[in-house]
Design a protein around this motif. Structure first.
Motif, PDB file in Angstrom:
ATOM      1  N   TYR A  20     -32.752 128.626  96.839  1.00 59.30           N
ATOM      2  CA  TYR A  20     -33.854 128.149  95.984  1.00 59.30           C
ATOM      3  C   TYR A  20     -34.350 126.769  96.388  1.00 59.30           C
ATOM      4  O   TYR A  20     -35.429 126.351  96.002  1.00 59.30           O
ATOM      5  N   LEU A  21     -33.578 126.065  97.167  1.00 62.74           N
ATOM      6  CA  LEU A  21     -34.019 124.744  97.627  1.00 62.74           C
ATOM      7  C   LEU A  21     -35.339 124.845  98.383  1.00 62.74           C
ATOM      8  O   LEU A  21     -36.190 123.951  98.287  1.00 62.74           O
ATOM      9  N   SER A  22     -35.540 125.920  99.109  1.00 62.53           N
ATOM     10  CA  SER A  22     -36.786 126.103  99.853  1.00 62.53           C
ATOM     11  C   SER A  22     -37.974 126.228  98.903  1.00 62.53           C
ATOM     12  O   SER A  22     -39.054 125.685  99.151  1.00 62.53           O
ATOM     13  N   ILE A  23     -37.779 126.948  97.791  1.00 61.97           N
ATOM     14  CA  ILE A  23     -38.859 127.098  96.806  1.00 61.97           C
ATOM     15  C   ILE A  23     -39.185 125.753  96.162  1.00 61.97           C
ATOM     16  O   ILE A  23     -40.348 125.369  96.025  1.00 61.97           O
ATOM     17  N   LEU A  24     -38.126 125.061  95.747  1.00 58.11           N
ATOM     18  CA  LEU A  24     -38.346 123.777  95.084  1.00 58.11           C
ATOM     19  C   LEU A  24     -39.069 122.786  95.998  1.00 58.11           C
ATOM     20  O   LEU A  24     -39.970 122.064  95.564  1.00 58.11           O
ATOM     21  N   VAL A  61     -34.518 131.322  87.813  1.00 58.45           N
ATOM     22  CA  VAL A  61     -33.264 130.787  88.381  1.00 58.45           C
ATOM     23  C   VAL A  61     -32.096 131.057  87.448  1.00 58.45           C
ATOM     24  O   VAL A  61     -30.988 131.426  87.884  1.00 58.45           O
ATOM     25  N   ARG A  62     -32.337 130.891  86.168  1.00 58.99           N
ATOM     26  CA  ARG A  62     -31.263 131.147  85.203  1.00 58.99           C
ATOM     27  C   ARG A  62     -30.812 132.610  85.246  1.00 58.99           C
ATOM     28  O   ARG A  62     -29.610 132.910  85.147  1.00 58.99           O
ATOM     29  N   LEU A  63     -31.794 133.516  85.397  1.00 57.75           N
ATOM     30  CA  LEU A  63     -31.426 134.930  85.528  1.00 57.75           C
ATOM     31  C   LEU A  63     -30.630 135.173  86.807  1.00 57.75           C
ATOM     32  O   LEU A  63     -29.653 135.960  86.813  1.00 57.75           O
ATOM     33  N   MET A  64     -31.022 134.525  87.884  1.00 58.15           N
ATOM     34  CA  MET A  64     -30.309 134.667  89.145  1.00 58.15           C
ATOM     35  C   MET A  64     -28.889 134.119  89.040  1.00 58.15           C
ATOM     36  O   MET A  64     -27.933 134.691  89.595  1.00 58.15           O
ATOM     37  N   VAL A  65     -28.752 133.006  88.278  1.00 59.03           N
ATOM     38  CA  VAL A  65     -27.402 132.426  88.105  1.00 59.03           C
ATOM     39  C   VAL A  65     -26.517 133.370  87.307  1.00 59.03           C
ATOM     40  O   VAL A  65     -25.335 133.590  87.630  1.00 59.03           O
ATOM     41  N   GLY A  71     -27.434 133.188  92.111  1.00 60.08           N
ATOM     42  CA  GLY A  71     -27.868 131.799  92.170  1.00 60.08           C
ATOM     43  C   GLY A  71     -26.724 130.859  91.873  1.00 60.08           C
ATOM     44  O   GLY A  71     -25.597 131.287  91.614  1.00 60.08           O
ATOM     45  N   SER A  72     -27.036 129.561  91.932  1.00 59.38           N
ATOM     46  CA  SER A  72     -26.015 128.557  91.698  1.00 59.38           C
ATOM     47  C   SER A  72     -26.488 127.572  90.634  1.00 59.38           C
ATOM     48  O   SER A  72     -27.682 127.439  90.362  1.00 59.38           O
ATOM     49  N   LYS A  73     -25.533 126.876  90.016  1.00 62.46           N
ATOM     50  CA  LYS A  73     -25.854 125.843  89.044  1.00 62.46           C
ATOM     51  C   LYS A  73     -26.654 124.701  89.681  1.00 62.46           C
ATOM     52  O   LYS A  73     -27.442 124.037  89.009  1.00 62.46           O
TER      53      LYS A  73
END
Length: 489
Positions: free
Chosen positions: A444-448, A223-227, A232-234
Motif C-alpha cells: 500500500y505504500l505505493s498507493i499512498l 486498507v482496514r478490510l485488507m488488514v 494488509g498490515s497495521k
C-alpha cells in the motif's frame, strides 16, 4: 480728462508682455524602441487598444467579476474621496483666478455726525459770532446727516505674470488630482480582481481537499478490510490515517484564506461583510484568463502610467511656482476707485449733482527683504530640480517593472503547463498503483505515495494558475491606462 482716465489701462495693457520666469519645457527620455521580453507568450506588441486596456478583466469570462469591478468603481469610498479632492482643486483654481479681475464691493447707508461746540477743532467754528451784529455766523452746521451709496474697486495689474503663474500652477494641481483618481481606480480595480481570484482559488483548493478527504477515507476503509483479511498490515493503516489527517489539516487554512479575501472585497466595495457575503454564496472554480496582453510601445508608458504622468505634472507645477516667486520680486501695480453718490436728502441721492468718486494708481516694490525673496526662488528651484530627478526615477522604475512582469508572466505560463502535465501523469500512476495493490502485486505504500503526489499536484496546479493570474493583473497595471468602466461618472 478722458485720456487721463484711460492712461493707466493703456499702460497696463502695454506692460502685460513683461511676464518673467522660465517657461516650462516637457521632459524628454531616451527610450528603447522595444521591450527586452516583448516576445513573451500571451502578449502582442503594437498599439494598445483603449477598449482592451479598460476592460481587460472581461477575458476571465466571469460575469460576477465584471459586476464587482463596476460596483467597486461606483461604491469605493476612496474613489469618492478622490472626487471631492478634485472639487477642492477646482475651487482653489477658481479662487486664484479671481485675483486676475478687479474686486468690486457695493455699499449703501445713512450717516449722522454731531459736532461738539466745545471740540478743539471745529467747536469754535460752530459757536463763532458776527462781531458787528453779534449774531451766530453759522460757519459749520453742528449736526450733519447724509445718505450714500457706492462701490469700491481694487485691481492688481499683473504686469510681470505672478498671478498668471499661480493660476497655471493651480490648474496643474487639479490635473494631478484627476490623474490620481485614475491611478486610484486602477489600484482598487486590481485589488478587487486579485482578491476575487484568490477567493475563488481558495474555494477550488478547498473542494480539491474535500474530494481528497473522501477518497482517502474510502482508501482507509479498504486498507482496514485488507488488514482484517490478513492481506494488509497495521503499518499500511497507520500511513493511511496519517495521510488523511494531513489533508484535513489544510481545510482550516483554506477557510481562513477564503474568509480573508471576502472581507477585503467587502471593504473595497464599501459594503458590510454581511452584504458582501450574499454575492459569494456559491463556490465557483478559479476562472482562467483567455486573452492576450497588448504591451504597446515603451514610449506609451509616458502617457499611460499615472505615476509618470503625476511626476511630469509635478515638474510643470513647480516650474510655475518658481516663476511666480521670481515675479514676486518685481513691482506690483494697483488701480483703485470708489465711485458713488452722496446727498443730504434721500430724494436727491440719485441726482447727477450727487455723484462723487475717487481713484488712484499705486506701485508697491519690496526693494529690501534681507534676501528672503532670493531664498524663496532658490527653494523653488531646488524643488523643481528634485522633481526632475523624481521623474527620471519614475520612468526607470516603470520600465523595470514592465520587463520584470513580462518575464514573470512568461515563466508562470510555462509553470502552469508543466504542473498540469505532471498532475495528469500522477493521476494515471494512482490508478495503476491501486490496480496492482488489489491484485496483490504491490504494497500500500505505493498507493499512498502516488496519492500524495496527486493531491500535491492538484493543489499546485491551482496555485500555479493563481500565480499566473497575479502576473496578469500586475502586467496590466504596469502597462498603465485608464481602467474606469464608465468615464462619464
Amino acid at each position: 480728462m478722458n485720456l487721463f482716465k484711460l492712461a493707466p489701462i493703456a499702460i497696463a495693457l502695454f506692460m502685460t508682455g513683461c511676464a518673467v520666469g522660465p517657461d516650462y519645457q516637457a521632459p524628454t527620455s531616451n527610450l528603447d524602441s522595444e521591450y527586452l521580453y516583448q516576445d513573451t507568450a500571451g502578449t502582442v506588441t503594437g498599439e494598445r487598444s483603449k477598449a482592451h486596456s479598460q476592460a481587460w478583466w472581461t477575458h476571465f469570462n466571469d460575469p460576477l467579476l465584471n459586476q464587482l469591478v463596476i460596483d467597486a468603481q461606483h461604491q469605493a469610498i476612496p474613489l469618492k474621496v478622490a472626487a471631492q479632492r478634485i472639487r477642492m482643486a477646482q475651487s482653489y483654481q477658481s479662487a486664484i483666478e479671481s485675483f486676475k479681475v478687479p474686486t468690486v464691493n457695493f455699499g449703501a447707508g445713512f450717516g449722522n455726525v454731531q459736532i461738539s461746540e466745545n471740540g478743539p477743532l471745529l467747536g469754535g467754528a460752530v459757536t463763532a459770532m458776527n462781531p458787528i451784529s453779534g449774531e451766530p455766523l453759522g460757519l459749520v452746521d453742528d449736526n450733519n446727516s447724509a445718505f450714500f451709496a457706492g462701490a469700491t474697486i481694487a485691481w492688481e495689474v499683473d504686469i510681470f505674470g505672478r498671478i498668471d503663474r499661480q493660476v497655471n500652477a493651480a490648474k496643474i494641481r487639479k490635473e494631478q488630482m484627476v490623474i490620481m483618481r485614475e491611478g486610484l481606480t486602477t489600484l482598487i480595480t486590481s485589488d478587487v480582481i486579485h482578491n476575487y481570484l484568490q477567493m475563488r482559488g481558495a474555494q477550488e483548493r478547498k473542494q480539491i481537499a474535500l474530494h481528497t478527504v473522501k477518497d482517502q477515507q474510502r482508501t482507509l476503509e479498504l486498507v482496514r478490510l485488507m488488514v482484517k483479511s490478513g492481506y494488509g498490515s497495521k503499518l499500511d493503516e497507520a500511513r493511511a490515517k496519517a495521510m488523511l489527517a494531513v489533508t484535513k489539516s489544510v481545510l482550516p487554512q483554506l477557510e481562513i484564506a477564503e474568509s480573508v479575501h471576502k472581507q477585503r472585497l467587502a471593504i473595497l466595495l464599501g459594503e458590510t461583510p454581511k452584504q458582501s457575503e450574499k454575492r459569494f454564496s456559491q463556490a465557483m472554480p478559479l476562472p482562467s484568463f483567455n486573452g492576450v496582453i497588448p504591451t504597446g510601445l515603451p514610449s506609451d508608458l509616458l502617457n499611460r502610467r499615472p505615476d509618470i504622468r503625476i511626476a511630469e505634472r509635478e515638474m510643470a507645477a513647480l516650474n510655475e511656482e518658481r516663476a511666480a516667486a521670481i515675479a514676486a520680486q518685481y513691482p506690483k501695480v494697483f488701480l483703485t476707485g470708489a465711485p458713488g453718490v452722496l446727498a443730504k436728502d434721500f430724494d436727491e441721492l440719485f441726482s447727477s449733482d450727487s455723484i462723487a468718486w475717487a481713484g488712484s494708481i499705486g506701485v508697491s516694490w519690496n526693494v529690501f527683504d534681507g534676501g528672503r525673496g532670493d531664498a524663496m526662488v532658490e527653494m523653488k528651484t531646488a524643488r523643481f530640480d528634485a522633481s526632475v530627478l523624481s521623474y527620471q526615477q519614475a520612468v526607470i522604475a516603470a520600465f523595470g517593472e514592465v520587463e520584470t512582469l513580462l518575464q514573470g508572466y512568461g515563466y508562470s505560463q510555462q509553470y502552469v503547463q508543466l504542473v498540469s502535465e505532471a498532475e495528469t501523469e500522477t493521476s494515471h500512476a494512482v490508478d495503476k498503483a491501486k490496480s496492482l495493490y488489489k491484485a496483490g502485486l504491490s504494497d500500500y505504500l505505493s498507493i499512498l505515495d502516488a496519492q500524495r503526489q496527486e493531491n500535491m499536484l492538484r493543489d499546485r496546479v491551482v496555485a500555479a494558475k493563481l500565480q499566473t493570474a497575479h502576473m496578469t493583473i500586475g502586467l496590466h497595471k504596469a502597462l498603465g491606462g485608464n481602467w474606469r468602466v464608465n468615464t462619464d461618472t
